[in-house]
Design a protein around this motif. Structure first.
Motif, PDB file in Angstrom:
ATOM      1  N   HIS A  81       9.833   6.646   3.069  1.00  0.00           N
ATOM      2  CA  HIS A  81       9.288   5.994   1.881  1.00  0.00           C
ATOM      3  C   HIS A  81      10.155   4.787   1.547  1.00  0.00           C
ATOM      4  O   HIS A  81      11.352   4.753   1.850  1.00  0.00           O
ATOM      5  CB  HIS A  81       9.262   6.960   0.699  1.00  0.00           C
ATOM      6  N   GLU A  99       8.531   1.830  -3.568  1.00  0.00           N
ATOM      7  CA  GLU A  99       7.598   2.886  -3.954  1.00  0.00           C
ATOM      8  C   GLU A  99       8.261   3.874  -4.900  1.00  0.00           C
ATOM      9  O   GLU A  99       7.674   4.271  -5.917  1.00  0.00           O
ATOM     10  CB  GLU A  99       7.105   3.635  -2.718  1.00  0.00           C
ATOM     11  N   SER A 115       6.372   2.862  -8.289  1.00  0.00           N
ATOM     12  CA  SER A 115       5.068   3.524  -8.237  1.00  0.00           C
ATOM     13  C   SER A 115       5.046   4.718  -9.182  1.00  0.00           C
ATOM     14  O   SER A 115       6.059   5.389  -9.388  1.00  0.00           O
ATOM     15  CB  SER A 115       4.767   3.988  -6.809  1.00  0.00           C
ATOM     16  N   GLU A 166       2.708   7.169  -8.682  1.00  0.00           N
ATOM     17  CA  GLU A 166       2.014   8.233  -7.951  1.00  0.00           C
ATOM     18  C   GLU A 166       3.042   9.252  -7.466  1.00  0.00           C
ATOM     19  O   GLU A 166       3.873   8.955  -6.602  1.00  0.00           O
ATOM     20  CB  GLU A 166       1.242   7.648  -6.768  1.00  0.00           C
ATOM     21  N   LYS A 201       3.353  11.350  -2.039  1.00  0.00           N
ATOM     22  CA  LYS A 201       3.695  10.204  -2.881  1.00  0.00           C
ATOM     23  C   LYS A 201       4.942  10.544  -3.690  1.00  0.00           C
ATOM     24  O   LYS A 201       5.025  11.613  -4.291  1.00  0.00           O
ATOM     25  CB  LYS A 201       2.543   9.866  -3.828  1.00  0.00           C
TER      26      LYS A 201
END
Length: 301
Positions: A45, A49, A53, A55, A68
């Motif tokens: 990852h 992110e 992010s 998620e 995620k």
């Protein structure tokens, strides 16, 4: 010769203890880096992110990725609750520190400061229980909170109560360390007491006051149980301060025991722990920078 041996033995013990603490800190840092970086090295990852992010659905199976790991909700929750706590606690703590050092030093040293220091020994679960029993219903009834009072506001107030003694104590010590000659010179120039405090004492004590605020902020970022009891633990950005959300420490405390060791979920939580460690290190470095600048400004005294 006998005294020399005692001195050498005492110095050796102190040196060993100091080296042990340094080694322990390095071991913790290395362990967190190894475990926390697994999200990026083992499960591939990106840092973007993880940080930006929202998620959040990591895979709990060991060796299987694809989930995620966006921790933005938890990061924003930590920033909001800690920022609110500092905004509440810092002005009140500074006012209290001024009172117990400059306005009423005898009463402050004999009554108020000991009473304040008692609060540092209260377990966090007690703060959380009080918040759950009194503060959450108050927020619900006073602001008509849609989620029953579990909110950023409740978490911020609880954190403010918890860090208030730390900031007050350090700020009071910083104000006391200002030489009396500064006060006498200010009075000699015709200043009132408040002018002396505002224009002379507080600027001289400012590095120590900032140190207290940073220490309070560090504790606020690391607090888990009390915040988890009142923040609501919803995986969503708060619409306002009376909305629930979640933060880094509450998520780690709630989920770490239910994840598979080495799985993507487990690694993501370790990454949160690494982030908290980095924040703590930044705060500690900031304290040292402030202290060094203050020593240079005062000529090393």
């Amino acid at each position: 010769m006998k005294n020399f041996r005692k001195e050498y033995a005492g110095r050796s013990i102190v040196t060993i203890c100091g080296l042990f603490l340094i080694a322990l800190t390095v071991i913790i840092a290395v362990f967190l880096i190894i475990r926390g970086s697994g999200t990026f090295t083992q499960y591939h990852h990106s840092i973007a992110e993880f940080l930006f992010s929202s998620e959040w659905a990591p895979n709990d199976a060991v060796g299987e990725g694809g989930g995620k790991v966006g921790a933005a909700v938890y990061i924003v929750g930590s920033l909001l609750t800690c920022g609110l706590a500092i905004a509440i606690a810092a002005p009140l703590a500074l006012a209290e520190a001024i009172f117990i050092t400059e306005i009423s030093p005898k009463l402050g040293s004999s009554l108020f400061q000991p009473a304040i220091e008692i609060f540092t020994g209260i377990p966090s679960v007690v703060y959380g229980w009080i918040g759950l029993s009194l503060l959450v219903p108050f927020v619900r009834d006073a602001f008509h909170a849609a989620k029953g009072g579990y909110s950023v506001l409740a978490a911020g107030i609880i954190l403010a109560l918890m860090i208030f003694p730390t900031i007050t104590t350090v700020a009071a010590d910083a104000i006391r360390s200002v030489p009396d000659s500064y006060r006498k010179a200010s009075y000699g120039l015709g200043s009132t007491r408040w002018q002396m405090i505002w224009h002379v004492v507080l600027p001289a004590a400012l590095p120590g006051i900032f140190t207290g605020i940073i220490l309070g902020l560090t504790r606020a970022f690391g607090e888990a149980l009390a915040v988890a009891m009142v923040i609501g633990k919803t995986r969503a950005f708060p619409a306002n301060i009376i909305s629930p959300t979640n933060n880094l420490t509450a998520a780690i405390a709630a989920d770490m025991g239910n994840t598979s060791n080495g799985g993507e979920y487990n690694m993501a939580l370790w990454s949160m722990g690494l982030l908290l460690f980095i924040i703590s290190m930044i705060c500690i470095v900031a304290i040292h920078v402030i202290s060094v600048r203050n020593r240079k400004k005062t000529g090393g005294h």
